[in-house]
Design an enzyme around this catalytic site. Structure first.
Site, PDB file in Angstrom:
ATOM      1  CB  CYS A   1      -0.913  -0.018   1.228  1.00  0.00           C
ATOM      2  SG  CYS A   1      -1.859   1.501   1.443  1.00  0.00           S
TER       3      CYS A   1
ATOM      4  CB  CYS B   1       0.935   1.188   4.382  1.00  0.00           C
ATOM      5  SG  CYS B   1      -0.744   0.764   4.913  1.00  0.00           S
TER       6      CYS B   1
ATOM      7  CG  ASP C   1      -3.707  14.299  -4.595  1.00  0.00           C
ATOM      8  OD1 ASP C   1      -3.005  14.116  -5.613  1.00  0.00           O
ATOM      9  OD2 ASP C   1      -4.681  13.576  -4.314  1.00  0.00           O
TER      10      ASP C   1
ATOM     11  N   GLY D   1     -14.523   5.436  -7.957  1.00  0.00           N
ATOM     12  CA  GLY D   1     -13.354   6.251  -8.250  1.00  0.00           C
ATOM     13  C   GLY D   1     -12.165   6.011  -7.339  1.00  0.00           C
TER      14      GLY D   1
ATOM     15  CG  HIS E   1      -4.199  -1.001   5.133  1.00  0.00           C
ATOM     16  ND1 HIS E   1      -3.797  -0.288   4.033  1.00  0.00           N
ATOM     17  CD2 HIS E   1      -5.037  -1.964   4.696  1.00  0.00           C
ATOM     18  CE1 HIS E   1      -4.363  -0.818   2.959  1.00  0.00           C
ATOM     19  NE2 HIS E   1      -5.118  -1.832   3.340  1.00  0.00           N
TER      20      HIS E   1
ATOM     21  CG  HIS F   1      -7.526   8.402   0.203  1.00  0.00           C
ATOM     22  ND1 HIS F   1      -7.560   7.083  -0.237  1.00  0.00           N
ATOM     23  CD2 HIS F   1      -7.682   9.169  -0.906  1.00  0.00           C
ATOM     24  CE1 HIS F   1      -7.730   7.061  -1.542  1.00  0.00           C
ATOM     25  NE2 HIS F   1      -7.812   8.303  -1.977  1.00  0.00           N
TER      26      HIS F   1
ATOM     27  CG  HIS G   1      -9.765  12.968  -2.462  1.00  0.00           C
ATOM     28  ND1 HIS G   1      -8.668  13.035  -3.286  1.00  0.00           N
ATOM     29  CD2 HIS G   1     -10.175  11.671  -2.466  1.00  0.00           C
ATOM     30  CE1 HIS G   1      -8.426  11.823  -3.776  1.00  0.00           C
ATOM     31  NE2 HIS G   1      -9.333  10.989  -3.292  1.00  0.00           N
TER      32      HIS G   1
ATOM     33  CG  HIS H   1      -4.581   3.464   3.436  1.00  0.00           C
ATOM     34  ND1 HIS H   1      -3.545   2.828   4.081  1.00  0.00           N
ATOM     35  CD2 HIS H   1      -5.081   4.369   4.324  1.00  0.00           C
ATOM     36  CE1 HIS H   1      -3.412   3.323   5.305  1.00  0.00           C
ATOM     37  NE2 HIS H   1      -4.340   4.270   5.465  1.00  0.00           N
TER      38      HIS H   1
ATOM     39  CG  ASN I   1     -13.318   8.814  -4.693  1.00  0.00           C
ATOM     40  OD1 ASN I   1     -14.366   9.405  -4.844  1.00  0.00           O
ATOM     41  ND2 ASN I   1     -12.152   9.356  -4.984  1.00  0.00           N
TER      42      ASN I   1
END
Length: 114
Positions: free
Chosen positions: A6, A9, A32, A93, A48, A100, A102, A98, A87
Site C-alpha cells: 500500500c 502505508c 496530493d 473512483g 490500514h 482517505h 480528499h 487505503h 471514494n
C-alpha cells in the site's frame, strides 16, 4: 492490496516522501501529488483500512471522529468553502485501497461532481 504494498502505508512508514500537512499517531494528512484543486489534501488513518466500509466496521469511534475533525480543520482554512470526498471501490473512483478523504478547496466546486 496488502499493507506491505500500500502506497499510503509506505508514506506513513516514511518509506516514500510526502508533504505532511498533519501527522500524529492516528491520522496523517498529505498534499496530493496530482491536485484537482488549488488546495488538495488527503487525510488518512495511520492504520490500514481498505475503504470506508472496512474502517467504519473496525475503527474506534474516537479515531473516526478524529479523521473527520482533521479533514474539517484543514478544509476550514479555505474561507470560501471546501469539499470532502471519500471514494469507495473502482466504480466509486477509488484508486488506492487505503481509506482517505480528499479535502478540496481554493476554487468553486461544481455539481454534480462527476
Amino acid at each position: 492490496m496488502s499493507e506491505a504494498s500500500c502506497i499510503f502505508c509506505k508514506i506513513v512508514a516514511g518509506d516514500i516522501p510526502a508533504n505532511f500537512i498533519h501527522r500524529d499517531d492516528e491520522i496523517v494528512a498529505i498534499a496530493d501529488v496530482n491536485p484537482q484543486a488549488p488546495r488538495h489534501v488527503l487525510v488518512l488513518p495511520v492504520r490500514h483500512a481498505a475503504n470506508v466500509i472496512e474502517f467504519a466496521a473496525t475503527a474506534d469511534a474516537e479515531v473516526v471522529q478524529k479523521l473527520l475533525r482533521v479533514a474539517g480543520k484543514i478544509g476550514s482554512e479555505d474561507p470560501g468553502g471546501f469539499r470532502l470526498v471519500m471514494n469507495t471501490g473502482p466504480e466509486g473512483g477509488q484508486t488506492v485501497d487505503h481509506l482517505h478523504i480528499h479535502v478540496l478547496g481554493g476554487r468553486p466546486m461544481t455539481w454534480p461532481p462527476g
